[in-house]
Structures are given as structure tokens and as C-alpha cells.
Design a protein around this motif. Structure first.
Motif, short mmCIF file in Angstrom:
data_model
loop_
_atom_site.label_atom_id
_atom_site.label_comp_id
_atom_site.label_asym_id
_atom_site.label_seq_id
_atom_site.Cartn_x
_atom_site.Cartn_y
_atom_site.Cartn_z
N ALA A 21 0.84 -1.21 0.00
CA ALA A 21 0.00 0.00 0.00
C ALA A 21 0.87 1.25 0.00
O ALA A 21 0.57 2.25 -0.67
CB ALA A 21 -0.92 -0.01 1.21
N ALA A 22 1.97 1.20 0.75
CA ALA A 22 2.87 2.35 0.84
C ALA A 22 3.53 2.66 -0.50
O ALA A 22 3.56 3.81 -0.94
CB ALA A 22 3.94 2.10 1.91
N VAL A 23 4.05 1.65 -1.19
CA VAL A 23 4.75 1.90 -2.45
C VAL A 23 3.80 2.28 -3.58
O VAL A 23 4.19 2.96 -4.52
CB VAL A 23 5.62 0.68 -2.88
CG1 VAL A 23 6.69 0.41 -1.85
CG2 VAL A 23 4.78 -0.56 -3.15
N LYS A 24 2.55 1.86 -3.48
CA LYS A 24 1.56 2.28 -4.47
C LYS A 24 1.29 3.78 -4.34
O LYS A 24 0.99 4.45 -5.32
CB LYS A 24 0.27 1.49 -4.33
CG LYS A 24 0.36 0.07 -4.87
CD LYS A 24 -0.98 -0.65 -4.74
CE LYS A 24 -0.91 -2.06 -5.36
NZ LYS A 24 -2.18 -2.77 -5.24
N GLN A 25 1.37 4.28 -3.10
CA GLN A 25 1.17 5.71 -2.88
C GLN A 25 2.42 6.50 -3.21
O GLN A 25 2.36 7.57 -3.81
CB GLN A 25 0.77 5.96 -1.41
CG GLN A 25 0.07 7.29 -1.17
CD GLN A 25 1.04 8.48 -1.16
OE1 GLN A 25 2.16 8.38 -0.70
NE2 GLN A 25 0.56 9.59 -1.69
N ASN A 26 3.57 5.97 -2.87
CA ASN A 26 4.85 6.61 -3.17
C ASN A 26 5.92 5.53 -3.29
O ASN A 26 6.29 4.91 -2.29
CB ASN A 26 5.23 7.62 -2.08
CG ASN A 26 6.42 8.47 -2.48
OD1 ASN A 26 7.35 8.01 -3.13
ND2 ASN A 26 6.40 9.74 -2.06
N GLY A 27 6.38 5.31 -4.51
CA GLY A 27 7.34 4.24 -4.75
C GLY A 27 8.58 4.30 -3.90
O GLY A 27 9.17 3.27 -3.54
#
Length: 730
Positions: free
Chosen positions: A113-119
Motif C-alpha cells: 500500500a505504501a509503495v503504491k502511494q509513493n514508490g
């Protein structure tokens, strides 16, 4: 004011409007649950000013991270382990993963979820998840730069690297595919600066570097030294960023034309110009015309001379006649004519610069008329060749040649004084372009008539030269000038005249108007100097007046369309022509010159196809002249010199087109075919796809005939065998 911040009702209303108001509230209200809850709904980060007890309040922290994920850093450590809160915070701001409990940095769902928001959140994931292919792929899709935090094995994953550079070209620096052409080109398309991280082999790749400098001119810095000498590459770089001049090859810093074009873009270009240009009179004069102040700063002394000459000319009364004399001062560069005060007073007006010399407008004393003075830059090499050139220039029996009043050698430099033209054909085309006649749909019928009438006059002049067995071989719009009601040919002094039975002028043609046989190196300077008439006759055998006819076809196309006389390289090289429609820009300033295109049958066919499309877009087909006009143009611009016809034939064709346009004749085709039988031999124009289809049919028919032939041979053998058996029986 201090009393207001001590008032609960006031503070509650304030934080509802603006969460930051909590910062100024009385300490008591920072413990007030309702006030803090309202504040974090407006600004999650304001939780940092709340009482520590409320930083352990699950509802308040959840509201804070929903509003600003980064607020998790101020939450109580226990809540940093709360999975629901952490999931909400990384959905709002992926980088908030940095502040969550280490146990949740190993949680796959949370990290994804974190990397989808900011890689870039991949940086804070547990090392085990940095090896997770799906997580790494999602990271680079969102932020290509995130590849730097992926496991080393995934940096070798081609799909991941390709996605990374598509999102951020600079991600190339962390990848293992810096020599992969596809990946590097994708990186450069996204960010030209990615060229810095490309493999050295690709820095020598022209296509790659060209794409790079179009994105970021300064990336020319990383190009191979040979490409820093490539005019197109360097021009694109400077066009994108004038500071790219810092990295161009030194030859461009000495190039007058190149630096002047750069100065038009930005005067900063002068800081990179070679110091030799500060002593270059021609360059300084051109710069002076662009911007006087720039010229004064760049070359003060020469600019002063120019300004003094101009001021002198203004002060002189109109009845003062410029002195004409053959006394030159003892200086090497006087043929530039800016300091020719011993010849002309005041300084002559520059008409133009060419590859061979410079021309000026002067006033002739004895005739009291304006004339053109041309001086060659380079000294003469051959006395015999120079004499022949002077004899040709002084001839008065050629109607279409510009009249020459004087032609001599001074200090081994050739000069000539000729009648002054009103404007060149190139100037005429420029005026038409400024009037936007080429940009507003079809050109008007009246303008078409005007252009064709001018071209007939050009044909008359060229015909008069050909009638005297003279071949110009350097025809282009700049070498054709209007003199009263005629269009005359100039620049014979740049030619060499040789004799091989008949007299033929051999000149240096310009690529855009050059015929294919002229471009071939069938003769060399050594051959010309050898004096071997037999060898010369053999070599120039293929060079006839048809060379000029090819150039005339190019000139007519330029007059009618003002298109770049270069065929698009993509179209020329592409075997699949089905994707090219009527609106495709077949002619490009970076394409292939006609003389190279027509050397192959396919290239010639494509050029003729493109000419047809262009003429039909420029001239209204309803006028009824397009087909015959196209036929005339392509008969001139073709490889086979024997089929180009002559000036007389094309003049008859154009005259009949004019008669038709003016309503003087009704059947243009019949009228022309009666007079110019050769035009019947020009095959009807067809599309490239039609020609390709016909070619395929012919190939199929040949195959079928070959098969039938094989069957017949087999049948003959069988019959012969039967006859043999019957003979034996008898």
C-alpha cells in the motif's frame, strides 16, 4: 488576544477553521479531546502540539493520519504498531512507512500500500520485502527512482528496469542495463540527462544522442566527440539550451552561420564564439545588422569602422558619385570590401554572401548607374582556367546570362562588375512565404499564373545558355535574378570551363538542386589539371544540359510549394508505405536530397509519388492542370537524364498550362501532346501501393509461367519416351 486564546469556545471555533490554531491555544486546551480532534481533522500534523495523553488516543491518531499520513511520527509508540492506523497512514503518504514499528515494515500488505502511494517508500521496507518482485514493480511504476532501494537481483530484472526508466529516466544509473538500446532510449525519452549513465557505446549512437539533446541540450556534454561535430545534433542541442554551446566542437565556435543563428536565439552565444570571429569582418557586419550593441561589445574596432562608413554615407550629398578605380591598397583582406575606400567611397552595401565570395551594390562613375560588384574570397589557382572564366563572363552574345561590364584579377583575386538585379528568385520565394501564400490552403489561381510566367522567363534564359553549348550546373533560386522584365542567370565566375570537343561549364552544384550525375565524382581537380582531353571527354560524357533540367525541376517545385527539397528519410527507407497518407510531411529539412533518392527505382518512384501528393495539396485539382504540371516536374526530376526533355519542350508545356488557366484553350492535354510528343512517354501517375501491387502481380505471373513451362517440359519428355517405345515396337 491572550484572553481569547484562553476562551474554550473561541479556540474550538478557531481550530475548526484552521487546525494550526491549536499551536497558539492555552496548554489546557491541548488536553481537551474535542478541541484536539477537531484540529487534527483540519491538519493531521498538528497532533504534535497535543498533550502526550492524546497522542495515545486511537481515534485522534487515526483521524490525524487519515488527514496527513506523516502524523504517525508523533503518535505513541503503541499506536505505531496498530495495523489499521498504519495502513491508513501509508495510504495517505507512503513515506510515512519510515515512522511505523519495524514489525509492520515487514507486513507485505502495508508495504504494498505504501509503495503504491509513493514508490520511494520501498526504502523503508524490510530487506526481505525489497526482494519481493511485485512490490518492487509497483514501486518503480509509481516512482522509477525507487529501483535504487530494490534488491540487487531485481535491478537485473529487465521488466522492472524498463518500467523504472519509463517513469524516471534517471533511474538508469541504478540499473544493470546501461548498454541495452531499448531501455536506454526509453530512459532518454523520459529524461535526456539519463545519457550520462548510458554505456559508452551508446554515447556514440547518433539516434540516441539526437533524442537526448532534444530533451536536454546540455547532455551534449556526454556525447562522443564525433557527434559533437554533427551539425544536426549540435543544432538541436543549442536550440534546446544555448548553454550547450559550451560542449560543441571548436569548429562550430568558428562557424559564422552557426554562431549567428545561435545569437538570434540568445546573445549569450557570443560568449562561446571563437576569438577569431572578433577579427572577422563579414561576421561582425552580419552581427551588426542583427544587433548593433552586441556587435560593439563583441568587436569594437570593426564595428567602429562599419559605423563610420555608414555615417559617412549619410552625410554625403546625393550627387556625389562613388569613385571607381583599380587601385587597391596593399592588404590581404581587402576583397571583403568593407575597407575598399580606395575603390568605392563610401563603403558599398552588401548584397549577399556566398560560398565563393561576397557581392556589393556600387555606383559606377562613367555610366552613372548602380551595379553589382562581386569579389572572390580565395585566390585564383590556374591562370588558364581563370582566363577562360573571364572570357565567359565577358561574353555579350548570351541573352540569359547576366551582363558583365568588367572582370579582372587584382592581387590574384577575381572580381567582376555586373548589371544589378532587382531581386533574386530566392527573394521572390521569401516574399511569397511572408505573404503566407503557401500556408493558407491552395495558392490562388492568379498567383499560380504569376509563378508559371516567371518560370517561363527562367526557361528562356537557361535555354539561351544551352544554345551556346554552356552548362551552368549550379542553378538555384539564388543564382537567378530579375533584371527589368527578364530573369537572368548569375554566378558563372564560380565555374570552371573546360573543352572536350564542345565547351562545358563545370560548377559546384548545391545539394538541394543537384542532379545525380553531377554529384558523382566522375572528375577530380587532378583530372582537370592533367590536361588529358581523352580522359576528360570520357568523364564528362554523362554530364549534359540535362543536369540543368534536373535543377530546373527542383526550382519549379520550390516556386510552387516552398517545400524543403529533401525527401523524408523514414518514408524513403520504410518498406511498408500503407501507413503514409495524404497529410504526411513527405518533405523534411533533415531528409535525403533528391539526387541521392532517384539513384534507385524505388526511391525515384517514392519521390514522384510524394511530389504528386504535395502538388495536389498546394494547387487546387479543380483547376485541371495538376496532372500535366506534375508530369512536367517529374520528367525533369528523374534519374534518366535522356528523358528529362529540354527547356524548349518544358516551355511549351508551361505555356499551354498558362493558356488553359487563362481560358485561351480548352483541351490542355491534346494541345501539349501535339507539340511535345515526348510527354506521351511519361507513364500515368499511380500511388506507391498501386505500383507495388502491380509489381507483385508481375512476379506472380512470372512464377505461374515458370510453373507452366516446367509442366510442358515434363510433358515433352513423356511424349518423347512414348515415341521411343513405339519406334522400338515397330
Amino acid at each position: 488576544m491572550s484572553e481569547d486564546w484562553a476562551d474554550r469556545t473561541y479556540v474550538l471555533e478557531a481550530v475548526k477553521q484552521r487546525g494550526n490554531a491549536l499551536k497558539y491555544a492555552d496548554e489546557a486546551f491541548k488536553k481537551d479531546r474535542e478541541i484536539v480532534l477537531e484540529a487534527v481533522k483540519k491538519n493531521g500534523l498538528i497532533i504534535q502540539y497535543a498533550d502526550s495523553s492524546l497522542k495515545r488516543d486511537r481515534e485522534i491518531v487515526l483521524e490525524a493520519v487519515k488527514q496527513r499520513g506523516y502524523a504517525i511520527q508523533y503518535a505513541d509508540s503503541l499506536l505505531k504498531k496498530d495495523r489499521e492506523i498504519v495502513l491508513e497512514c501509508v495510504k495517505q503518504d507512503g513515506l510515512a512507512l519510515e515512522y511505523v514499528d519495524l514489525s509492520l515494515q515487514k507486513d507485505r500488505e502495508i508495504v504494498l500500500a505504501a509503495v503504491k502511494q509513493n514508490g520511494l517508500a520501498l526504502r523503508y521496507a524490510d530487506s526481505s520485502l525489497k526482494k519481493d518482485r511485485e512490490i518492487a514493480l509497483e514501486s518503480v511504476k509509481q516512482r522509477g527512482y525507487a529501483i535504487q532501494y530494490a534488491d540487487s537481483l531485481l535491478k537485473k530484472d529487465r521488466e522492472i528496469v524498463l518500467e523504472a526508466v519509463k517513469q524516471d529516466g534517471l533511474a538508469l544509473q541504478y540499473a544493470y542495463f546501461q548498454n541495452d538500446r531499448e531501455i536506454v532510449l526509453e530512459a532518454v525519452k523520459q529524461n535526456g540527462s539519463a545519457v550520462e549513465y548510458a554505456d559508452s557505446s551508446l554515447k556514440k549512437d547518433r539516434e540516441f544522442i539526437l533524442e537526448s539533446v532534444k530533451q536536454h541540450g546540455l547532455t551534449l556534454k556526454y556525447a562522443d566527440s564525433l557527434l559533437k561535430k554533427d551539425r544536426e545534433v549540435v543544432s538541436e542541442a543549442v536550440k534546446q539550451d544555448i548553454l550547450a554551446l559550451k560542449y560543441v566542437d571548436s569548429s562550430f565556435k568558428r562557424d559564422r552561420e552557426f554562431i549567428l543563428e545561435a545569437v538570434k536565439q540568445h546573445s549569450l552565444a557570443l560568449e562561446y564564439a571563437d576569438s577569431s570571429l572578433q577579427r572577422d569582418i563579414v561576421f561582425t557586419y552580419s552581427l551588426f545588422k542583427l544587433n548593433k550593441e552586441n556587435a560593439r561589445k563583441f568587436s569594437p574596432s570593426i564595428t567602429k569602422t562599419i559605423e563610420e562608413s555608414i555615417n559617412l554615407q549619410r552625410k554625403l550629398s546625393s550627387n556625389i558619385i562613388e569613385q571607381y578605380s583599380k587601385i587597391f591598397m596593399d592588404e590581404k583582406d581587402l576583397y571583403y570590401a568593407i575597407e575598399l575606400t580606395s575603390l568605392f567611397n563610401p563603403t558599398p552595401k552588401v548584397l549577399g554572401y556566398g560560398g565563393e565570395g561576397v557581392a556589393f551594390k556600387v555606383f559606377h562613375k562613367s555610366s552613372k548607374s548602380l551595379r553589382a560588384l562581386k569579389l572572390k574570397y580565395d585566390p585564383e589557382e590556374s591562370e588558364e582556367s581563370t582566363k577562360e572564366t573571364i572570357n565567359l563572363l565577358n561574353r555579350t552574345d548570351i541573352e540569359g546570362k547576366i551582363k558583365c561590364f568588367d572582370c579582372e584579377i587584382i592581387q590574384n583575386h577575381l572580381y567582376s562588375v555586373m548589371e544589378l538585379g532587382e531581386e533574386s528568385l530566392s527573394n521572390y520565394i521569401s516574399r511569397n512565404n511572408e505573404s503566407e501564400i503557401y500556408r493558407n490552403g491552395f495558392i490562388k489561381k492568379e498567383k499560380l499564373i504569376e509563378i508559371l510566367e516567371i518560370f517561363i522567363k527562367v526557361l528562356n534564359s537557361v535555354q539561351s545558355i544551352h544554345d551556346h553549348n554552356i552548362l551552368h550546373r549550379d542553378l538555384d533560386p539564388q543564382n537567378i535574378v530579375k533584371v527589368q522584365d527578364l530573369y537572368k542567370i548569375i554566378d558563372f565566375e564560380t565555374s570552371r570551363v573546360i573543352k572536350t570537343g564542345n565547351s562545358i561549364t563545370i560548377a559546384r552544384g548545391k545539394f538541394a538542386y543537384m542532379s545525380p550525375e553531377v554529384s558523382h565524382d566522375n572528375y577530380s581537380d587532378d583530372l582537370l589539371k592533367s590536361g588529358d582531353d581523352e580522359k576528360l571527354a570520357h568523364n564528362v560524357g554523362q554530364i549534359t544540359i540535362s543536369c540543368d533540367i534536373f535543377s530546373l525541376g527542383c526550382i519549379l517545385l520550390k516556386l510552387l510549394t516552398n517545400c524543403p527539397l529533401q525527401l523524408c528519410s523514414t518514408f524513403v527507407n520504410d518498406s511498408d508505405v500503407s501507413k503514409y497518407n495524404d497529410k504526411y510531411p513527405y518533405f523534411s529539412g533533415h531528409g535525403k536530397y533528391f539526387y541521392t533518392v532517384v539513384t534507385t527505382t524505388e526511391g525515384e518512384m517514392k519521390l514522384h509519388y510524394a511530389i504528386e501528393k504535395l502538388i495536389n495539396e498546394t494547387i487546387n485539382p479543380d483547376l485541371g492542370v495538376n496532372n500535366i504540371l506534375i508530369r512536367s516536374i517529374i520528367s525533369m526530376i528523374q534519374r534518366d537524364s535522356s528523358k528529362r526533355l529540354d527547356c524548349y519542350s518544358h516551355k511549351l508545356t508551361i505555356e499551354n498550362i498558362l493558356k488553359f488557366l487563362k481560358g485561351e484553350i480548352k483541351d490542355i492535354t491534346l494541345n501539349i501532346e501535339k507539340q511535345v510528343g515526348e510527354l506521351k512517354k511519361i507513364s500515368p501517375l499511380r500511388s506507391y501501393s498501386q505500383l507495388a501491387e502491380e509489381n507483385n502481380k508481375i512476379t506472380d505471373e512470372k512464377t505461374k509461367l515458370s510453373d507452366e513451362n516446367s509442366n510442358l517440359l515434363e510433358r515433352i519428355k513423356m511424349l518423347e519416351e512414348e515415341i521411343r517405345k513405339l519406334t522400338q515396337t515397330i
